[in-house]
Design a protein around this motif. Sequence first.
Motif, PDB file in Angstrom:
ATOM      1  N   ASP A  50       0.815  -1.215   0.000  1.00 44.13           N
ATOM      2  CA  ASP A  50       0.000   0.000   0.000  1.00 44.13           C
ATOM      3  C   ASP A  50       0.847   1.263   0.000  1.00 44.13           C
ATOM      4  OD1 ASP A  50      -2.847   0.646  -0.040  1.00 44.13           O
ATOM      5  OD2 ASP A  50      -2.440   1.722   1.816  1.00 44.13           O
ATOM      6  N   TRP A  93       1.842   1.616  -3.627  1.00 47.32           N
ATOM      7  CA  TRP A  93       0.700   1.706  -4.538  1.00 47.32           C
ATOM      8  C   TRP A  93       0.038   3.088  -4.479  1.00 47.32           C
ATOM      9  CZ3 TRP A  93      -1.269  -0.764  -8.553  1.00 47.32           C
ATOM     10  CH2 TRP A  93      -2.587  -0.502  -8.926  1.00 47.32           C
ATOM     11  N   THR A  94      -0.148   3.605  -3.279  1.00 48.57           N
ATOM     12  CA  THR A  94      -0.855   4.883  -3.129  1.00 48.57           C
ATOM     13  C   THR A  94      -0.052   6.060  -3.686  1.00 48.57           C
ATOM     14  OG1 THR A  94       0.029   5.077  -0.877  1.00 48.57           O
ATOM     15  CG2 THR A  94      -2.190   4.156  -1.110  1.00 48.57           C
TER      16      THR A  94
END
Length: 199
Positions: A36, A39-40
Motif C-alpha cells: 500500500d 501503490w498509493t
Amino acid sequence: MSVFGKRYGEVLLVHVGDTGPQATVYNTYPLNDCPDELWTKLDAQALAAEHQAVAALLNGPRYWLMSRIEKEGGTETERKTFGGIEMLRQATVALSSMNPSPYSVNRVDRKAAFVYDAGSPVFELADGEGRTWIMQTYSQTVDPDLTLGDLADLAPRLTLPAGWSYRTRTLEQPLRVDTTTEQASVLQDDFANSYSLLA
C-alpha cells in the motif's frame, strides 16, 4: 496453493491502434501483494509518459476469488517495475472505450484457466440473456472498505441493467473457467469487481 483472498494490483498501459484502445496488463501477483505504501504513490499520468502510453490505468487493490490460476509461462514473462512495485505482463485487453462503463464487456487475452474448488463461495451475475458471469476478483478501487464478507449482501448496492440479477452460492463441485485458447469476456460492476463469462 490457493490464491483465494490474495491481494494484488495492476497497471494497464493503454495504446490506441487501428481497432481502438488496447491495454497491456501488468500484475503484481505472485511477486508481491501490491504494498500500500508504494501503490498509493503511483501517478498514472507520470507512468503513461514514462512508458509512451496514451494512458495508464491503476487497477487495485484487488483480491482473487478463484482457488487456482493455471497459466503457462509463470513468472518467466516480461517484467516491469512501476514506482518500486515489480509486476509481470499477464494479458492484453481490447477496451470497449477509454473509460469503460459498468457492465460493458471487454475482451481479454490472458491465456489462463481459473479453477474454483468445491466448497468455495461464488458470486455471480445472471444477465438478461440468461448467461452467467462469475466474479473473479473483488476491488477496493471504488469502496476502499469493501471486504469478502460484504459480497454476499452486495445485490442491493448494485445498479444492475434491466433483467439482470446477482446471486451467491457455494460450489458443490469444482468449476473451471478455461480461456487458455480463446479470449475471455470480462465485465465489471459498479464497484469495479470483475466477472468472467461462463461458457
